[in-house]
Write an enzyme that holds these catalytic residues in place. Structure first.
Site, short mmCIF file in Angstrom:
data_model
loop_
_atom_site.label_atom_id
_atom_site.label_comp_id
_atom_site.label_asym_id
_atom_site.label_seq_id
_atom_site.Cartn_x
_atom_site.Cartn_y
_atom_site.Cartn_z
CE1 TYR A 288 2.39 -1.42 0.74
CE2 TYR A 288 1.55 0.29 2.18
CZ TYR A 288 2.60 -0.45 1.69
OH TYR A 288 3.84 -0.24 2.20
CD GLU A 289 0.92 0.69 -5.68
OE1 GLU A 289 0.81 1.47 -4.72
OE2 GLU A 289 0.69 1.01 -6.86
N GLY A 290 -2.71 -2.87 -4.64
CA GLY A 290 -3.37 -4.02 -5.26
C GLY A 290 -3.16 -5.27 -4.42
#
Lengths: 593, 593
Positions: A434-436
């Protein structure tokens, strides 16, 4: 049952002996005297080890439960959240104006590591709130700040970030959630968002959703995305809670880990939304917070590696199995402890040298964010932007690997949920995604950050390494050989990789992008190498100055030597892979895989 | 829902074009004509993809259930097990005399990979039975063979292996389970065993436990361990089932993965046991089967990497996200498929080049086991003994890493259990642990196997590599450069590491043992490099001979080039780490960690 011991001593060492925070001219840093930071860290450590850590396994086992639209968090979470709120921890680094304590971000980061080590899933409720509050702080109107921030800073209300939709994750231009403008200046939001951490739960009286959506008639793709505040319960003008808004939880995702956090499918059905900042500038608003958010995820990688390492170490000291080949170490016992075995040592040293190096790296990154935000330091902002994808991608990859190493020390017991080691790996796994996702971090690094501002920031990094080596060479032959020389070699590998990209990436960008993941990792190693050189220097000086804590500093030097001798040389392999170019990577037609 | 496509074509290529099984003089290999092996593999493939694969997620979700001493397997397992038995698959490579089909082990291995890819937890029920039957076959009395083998070969009765106890895993000398000799020649077994795969379940009318225990009054430690048959239900002289024996399941372990397999705590309480082989020679009996058992676990590493890769590949082709930086590949769609992105390619090529190399390595290993068992070939036996810890340790480590890479391709969806990618990682994780944790494999390799028979086998391996390079050099410049040269370099790195151990391990064994894990991995890379060189040669020849299947062979060569250029150079890093010696690894006192 696993346990957690807050590494406050190591944090103090990094803050004061390595980063010299008190000596910094960043506004607010002059208050960070060692006694003061120690008091904060000890207090936070107590809460995390005594209250949050015991709930970690509970959260994993029970998970969250959805019943008639209500999400119930695991046993004990609610009470613990009350204690966290009472302690004022969520507002530690938030402005006083909104009820925070206005401490530097670096303190929030140090405290955050402990929270996350103790209970990552639990800590995400306040983590998401912090992120949402920061976005409102940076881009909201004064009225929005006054309406939402006091409650969010205290975590009476929590927050969420709504980006992902079923068909779009990284590529947010594909977004379908719509915002219809109303005559009263509000919008009506309709659409479905998925993977929404802390999307719904029973620990706060209201939840403030930050939602990306496209205003009807706006530009196509990513340029037509705007950011909205969508409260679960609408807030009246007098601040009291009004009607329930048109947002509801569709389901809770069944995940590999972080079961204690409710990851929700959120349905928006004509929900009232308030524009944050300008129309169609939603991505910019979201990305302002990116460095912090990604540093926070990198910290999660460290946090799970740290707590897993602590437990593996205890097990290695306790578990009797086999004999030291060089002679029994515990002849009075039926067998020696695992820790006598070289391969167990290797594993523990890898874990230890990573955790301590990563901690220094993250706290250094946090000081740059402070310098950027508190002192408007553009160079610091540029450098931390460059390093952010590395902090996120490298530290979560290696952090995850280290939870696996820690689990391995337990043998079969590591595979049994009862011992808690599996949870660390399962929880840590999400941080790579997550968060890229980490591949996207590598792309961000090589495709965007390297060349940003004409390559100024990567040059600044190399200068920083070079100066450090120059300033500290020739004083101690052993230090030069064990620390500075390997750092120099690794840094040259990194420069050679950058050179390869420049020479070959112009004609074919795939030559650069095929090596992006390796580049992210080799850059990560150089950063940790630099951290270890700095820590080595600090410990060498402490010993030279007659510190009473020789064990700590000798251990620090020995751990650094391990990193420099056995981990840092990975840069050469990454360079070889990068220099092999795109041909072997891109050779196949998709159909021939 | 994930899917599975049996890689039968690749298996045929390895069996016939690379290993040339039909041309071998190992007894039974002359029957392995391409049509015949194809028929077997296709038939097994059909069963695995249509019957077993759909039950994989079911098994993970439901797990096994213990109620009043009875263990219930997941929905559908029992029916599927009936189909497996009806097809005669469990006895594929077992002697005809006991109802088997007497095919070479290499065929059992190829079929086994498909079973395990489709449903690892399910396949373990027959896998453990196979192992137990093999032990009885090798060490049991004629009467024991006649009593147990026909039922075990058909899987009417299943088997288990009971080694581990709560306080002893690797160090079996600490074992406490007791065997009390009785006047009638039987023994009474009392003690507790843990982590017993398939320990109790509802799919067979009887379970034959092979149990290690210490006969009272025998030698101390590992030298006093004997092997016993302990049937769940005693078998009367006429072969009918008699009284229930004193063995019961204490509980089912809650594990990270392989939920479909019942991992039990087994309690032995005055259970009737029958000695297998000689008193106090239990370890020898157990270890005879070690090469096969460990090769089987290495195969599990491959199997999960393979099926995870297949699904990641499909997702990468389907999922639209972002655009190819060199220009849109699917301009008619809202975005390009993931597979256009270089970093996704890198990941897929790593997975693909590993899976195909590992498959060749394992099947080659299986032919050596056949040569040893069927033709009494001592050299083959020695070489496969040397390579066994590598097959087990390296392939399960890298196989696991590749399940993580495959999961990563899915982004957030990989973390959600619904997509099935998490299960592959969680199931694959155990293979690094059981049948000797991978650190123990490294110890076995460096501490025992390297020097076995005066180092004869490692010399034979180097000769084999050298001859291959020599015999195939100078015919094709590109092949020399792309395949032979990297193999030569890697092989030299490996020799240098061996030399380092010889020169430094004598004075301090920790210099060797600190590098054991790296040595296992670098040796693994050289083995896969050799396999890729052999596969490259086979495909080059097929193309030169005008094969009609140019796509397959061009793809094979391209995949090999990837491995040689980007994976094999890892040997240099491992060598650097090894040559850094034990000092940094062993520097700390246990108390100073």
């Amino acid at each position: 049952m696993p346990s957690y011991t807050p590494p406050t001593k190591d944090m103090q060492f990094i803050l004061h002996d390595v980063l010299n925070v008190t000596g910094s001219d960043i506004p607010g840093y002059d208050e960070l005297e060692a006694d003061f930071t120690s008091a904060i860290l000890e207090e936070a450590g107590k809460l995390t080890s005594e209250v949050l850590a015991p709930l970690n396994v509970v959260g994993d086992k029970e998970g969250c439960r959805l019943e008639n639209g209500v999400v119930y968090t695991p046993t004990g979470f609610k009470d613990a959240f009350e204690q966290v709120k009472e302690g004022g921890w969520p507002g530690l680094d938030m402005p006083e104006e909104f009820g925070g304590q206005n401490m530097p971000y670096v303190m929030g980061t140090a405290v955050g590591e402990m929270f996350s080590s103790a209970n990552m899933a639990f800590t995400m409720y306040q983590g998401l709130t912090h992120g949402a509050a920061s976005a409102i702080l940076a881009h909201g109107s004064q009225q929005q700040k006054e309406t939402y921030l006091p409650k969010m800073v205290s975590c009476e209300w929590t927050g969420t970030m709504n980006l992902t939709e079923p068909h779009c994750g990284t590529d947010l231009g594909l977004m379908r959630t719509k915002a219809a403008p109303q005559d009263d200046g509000t919008y009506r939001i309709t659409g479905q968002k998925i993977f929404i951490s802390a999307g719904e739960h029973d620990m706060a009286e209201n939840i403030i959703h930050l939602v990306l959506a496209k205003i009807e008639g706006g530009p196509e793709g990513i340029k037509g995305v705007s950011l909205f505040i969508v409260p679960k319960i609408c807030v009246n003008d007098d601040g009291s809670l009004g009607a329930r808004n048109g947002v509801s939880v569709g389901s809770i995702e069944e995940k590999m880990g972080i079961h204690g956090n409710s990851t929700c499918v959120m349905n928006y059905d004509d929900a009232v939304g308030y524009l944050v900042g300008e129309e169609h500038k939603g991505m910019r608003a979201m990305f302002t917070m990116m460095n912090e958010a990604r540093l926070g995820v990198g910290m999660q990688g460290l946090s799970q590696a740290e707590v897993a390492y602590q437990n593996a170490l205890e097990y290695a000291k306790d578990r009797l199995q086999g004999r030291d080949v060089t002679g029994a170490k515990a002849p009075e016992k039926p067998a020696d402890p695992l820790i006598v075995h070289p391969d167990i040592r290797r594993s523990l040293m890898e874990q230890k040298s990573f955790a301590e190096g990563a901690r220094a790296f993250i706290l250094w990154g946090a000081t740059m964010i402070d310098a950027a935000h508190r002192a408007g330091d553009k160079d610091a902002d540029g450098l931390v932007s460059l390093l952010t994808p590395i902090i996120k991608g490298f530290l979560t990859d290696v952090g995850y690997d280290n939870t696996i190493k820690a689990q391995q020390v337990y043998g079969g017991h590591g595979y049994i949920e009862e011992w808690g080691m599996s949870q660390y790996t399962r929880d840590a796994r999400i941080a790579m995604i997550y968060e890229g996702a980490n591949g996207v971090q590598a792309l961000d690094l090589v495709g965007r950050k390297l060349a940003q501002d004409g390559g100024k920031h990567v040059m600044a990094f190399f200068d920083l390494v070079k100066s450090f080596i120059k300033d500290n060479s020739g004083q101690d032959e052993a230090f030069d050989k064990e620390f500075l020389e390997p750092l120099k070699v690794a840094s040259k590998d990194l420069q050679a990789a950058g050179m390869y990209f420049m020479q070959n990436g112009m004609t074919n960008p795939n030559n650069a992008l095929s090596g992006s993941y390796d580049f992210m990792h080799m850059f990560g190693h150089v950063c940790l190498g630099l951290m270890w050189a700095k820590m080595g220097k600090a410990s060498r000086e402490a010993l030279a100055n007659g510190t009473s804590d020789t064990d700590f500093h000798e251990t620090k030097l020995a751990t650094g030597r391990y990193y420099m001798a056995r981990q840092l040389p990975a840069t050469a392999l990454h360079l070889t892979r990068i220099q092999s170019g795109a041909d072997t990577v891109m050779a196949l037609e998709a159909a021939n895989f």
